[in-house]
Design a protein around this motif. Structure first.
Motif, PDB file in Angstrom:
ATOM      1  N   LYS A   2       0.829  -1.196   0.000  1.00  0.00           N
ATOM      2  CA  LYS A   2       0.000   0.000   0.000  1.00  0.00           C
ATOM      3  C   LYS A   2       0.871   1.257   0.000  1.00  0.00           C
ATOM      4  O   LYS A   2       0.548   2.247  -0.654  1.00  0.00           O
ATOM      5  CB  LYS A   2      -0.937  -0.007   1.206  1.00  0.00           C
ATOM      6  N   THR A   3       1.971   1.212   0.703  1.00  0.00           N
ATOM      7  CA  THR A   3       2.893   2.345   0.767  1.00  0.00           C
ATOM      8  C   THR A   3       3.444   2.664  -0.621  1.00  0.00           C
ATOM      9  O   THR A   3       3.543   3.828  -1.009  1.00  0.00           O
ATOM     10  CB  THR A   3       4.066   2.035   1.735  1.00  0.00           C
ATOM     11  N   LEU A   4       3.802   1.622  -1.353  1.00  0.00           N
ATOM     12  CA  LEU A   4       4.317   1.817  -2.724  1.00  0.00           C
ATOM     13  C   LEU A   4       3.253   2.415  -3.638  1.00  0.00           C
ATOM     14  O   LEU A   4       3.547   3.291  -4.449  1.00  0.00           O
ATOM     15  CB  LEU A   4       4.822   0.496  -3.305  1.00  0.00           C
ATOM     16  N   ILE A   5       2.041   1.929  -3.515  1.00  0.00           N
ATOM     17  CA  ILE A   5       0.951   2.442  -4.350  1.00  0.00           C
ATOM     18  C   ILE A   5       0.700   3.918  -4.050  1.00  0.00           C
ATOM     19  O   ILE A   5       0.541   4.725  -4.963  1.00  0.00           O
ATOM     20  CB  ILE A   5      -0.331   1.588  -4.166  1.00  0.00           C
ATOM     21  N   VAL A   6       0.685   4.262  -2.782  1.00  0.00           N
ATOM     22  CA  VAL A   6       0.480   5.662  -2.403  1.00  0.00           C
ATOM     23  C   VAL A   6       1.651   6.512  -2.891  1.00  0.00           C
ATOM     24  O   VAL A   6       1.459   7.604  -3.436  1.00  0.00           O
ATOM     25  CB  VAL A   6       0.291   5.790  -0.869  1.00  0.00           C
ATOM     26  N   VAL A  11       2.429   8.061 -10.891  1.00  0.00           N
ATOM     27  CA  VAL A  11       3.032   7.241 -11.959  1.00  0.00           C
ATOM     28  C   VAL A  11       2.060   6.157 -12.390  1.00  0.00           C
ATOM     29  O   VAL A  11       1.869   5.919 -13.593  1.00  0.00           O
ATOM     30  CB  VAL A  11       4.372   6.615 -11.485  1.00  0.00           C
ATOM     31  N   ILE A  12       1.436   5.512 -11.418  1.00  0.00           N
ATOM     32  CA  ILE A  12       0.465   4.455 -11.724  1.00  0.00           C
ATOM     33  C   ILE A  12      -0.718   5.031 -12.494  1.00  0.00           C
ATOM     34  O   ILE A  12      -1.192   4.442 -13.472  1.00  0.00           O
ATOM     35  CB  ILE A  12       0.008   3.744 -10.431  1.00  0.00           C
ATOM     36  N   LYS A  13      -1.179   6.210 -12.060  1.00  0.00           N
ATOM     37  CA  LYS A  13      -2.306   6.859 -12.759  1.00  0.00           C
ATOM     38  C   LYS A  13      -1.916   7.187 -14.198  1.00  0.00           C
ATOM     39  O   LYS A  13      -2.704   6.975 -15.129  1.00  0.00           O
ATOM     40  CB  LYS A  13      -2.727   8.128 -12.025  1.00  0.00           C
ATOM     41  N   PHE A  14      -0.699   7.715 -14.403  1.00  0.00           N
ATOM     42  CA  PHE A  14      -0.232   8.033 -15.758  1.00  0.00           C
ATOM     43  C   PHE A  14      -0.211   6.775 -16.624  1.00  0.00           C
ATOM     44  O   PHE A  14      -0.744   6.771 -17.733  1.00  0.00           O
ATOM     45  CB  PHE A  14       1.159   8.664 -15.736  1.00  0.00           C
ATOM     46  N   ILE A  15       0.412   5.713 -16.124  1.00  0.00           N
ATOM     47  CA  ILE A  15       0.533   4.478 -16.909  1.00  0.00           C
ATOM     48  C   ILE A  15      -0.844   3.903 -17.217  1.00  0.00           C
ATOM     49  O   ILE A  15      -1.117   3.515 -18.354  1.00  0.00           O
ATOM     50  CB  ILE A  15       1.428   3.454 -16.183  1.00  0.00           C
ATOM     51  N   ALA A  16      -1.717   3.848 -16.228  1.00  0.00           N
ATOM     52  CA  ALA A  16      -3.061   3.296 -16.435  1.00  0.00           C
ATOM     53  C   ALA A  16      -3.846   4.129 -17.443  1.00  0.00           C
ATOM     54  O   ALA A  16      -4.472   3.574 -18.366  1.00  0.00           O
ATOM     55  CB  ALA A  16      -3.810   3.215 -15.103  1.00  0.00           C
ATOM     56  N   ALA A 107      -2.869  11.318 -20.802  1.00  0.00           N
ATOM     57  CA  ALA A 107      -2.346  10.753 -19.554  1.00  0.00           C
ATOM     58  C   ALA A 107      -1.689  11.832 -18.687  1.00  0.00           C
ATOM     59  O   ALA A 107      -1.706  11.737 -17.468  1.00  0.00           O
ATOM     60  CB  ALA A 107      -1.356   9.631 -19.862  1.00  0.00           C
ATOM     61  N   PHE A 108      -1.128  12.844 -19.319  1.00  0.00           N
ATOM     62  CA  PHE A 108      -0.532  13.984 -18.609  1.00  0.00           C
ATOM     63  C   PHE A 108      -1.467  15.182 -18.754  1.00  0.00           C
ATOM     64  O   PHE A 108      -1.022  16.291 -19.036  1.00  0.00           O
ATOM     65  CB  PHE A 108       0.831  14.348 -19.205  1.00  0.00           C
TER      66      PHE A 108
END
Length: 183
Positions: A2-6, A11-16, A107-108
């Motif tokens: 969870k710490t990594l996701i937060v 970055v995750i939002k951009f890639i998704a 994405a950006f």
């Protein structure tokens, strides 16, 4: 975990976002290609349009140019001064490159108005640069046929992808929400 996701949420939002938009636009384009065969324009509208515009520009530059449907594959033959130089295929119409460009910009994302205007103006700019790239490639192949492989696989992809990269960097540095957060 969870710490990594937060930590890497942006970055995750951009890639998704990039992947969703890219896949959606690519699948839509694939359907367009499947259902456009056999219609009025050969091999498809955008490829046909690029071939006609390339012919017009080459004629404008003083090269006696003609285009003909290729009898054995979905492409258009480009004939300059009576010499069959190249074929205009679906990959030459810049739509796939524009899809890549649009996916990154969305994405950006920035403000909606800025995003829409940048996607439209960037798409038009990429289309025009691609058209000029095809014309320059044709002229280069006509005058330097021994360099055609180098021109086609190194120089001219560098032009179109270089333009995409420059537009992306301009977008990220001027309009994206990410840049606004850093100010």
């Amino acid at each position: 975990m969870k710490t990594l996701i937060v930590k890497y949420k942006s970055v995750i939002k951009f890639i998704a976002t990039f992947l969703v938009v890219y896949i959606l636009l690519s699948v839509t384009y694939k359907f367009y290609l499947q259902f456009s065969h056999g219609l009025k324009f050969y091999p498809d509208y955008f490829t046909h349009l690029v071939a006609i515009q390339s012919e017009t520009l080459l004629n404008t530059f003083g090269y006696n140019t003609a285009i003909l449907p290729h009898p054995n594959e979905p492409s258009i033959k480009l004939i300059v001064n009576g010499q069959y130089l190249a074929r205009v295929i679906e990959g030459c119409n810049s739509i796939s490159v524009i899809i890549l460009f649009v996916s990154f910009v969305i994405a950006f994302s920035g403000q909606l108005k800025d995003t829409v205007l940048f996607v439209l103006s960037g798409g038009v700019l990429l289309y025009v640069v691609n058209l000029l790239r095809i014309v320059m490639l044709s002229i280069g192949i006509y005058h330097f046929p021994d360099k055609s492989g180098f021109l086609h696989t190194v120089i001219f992809p560098g032009i179109i992808y270089g333009m995409v990269f420059l537009l992306w960097m301009f977008w990220v540095n001027r309009f994206s929400k990410l840049n606004k957060k850093n100010e």
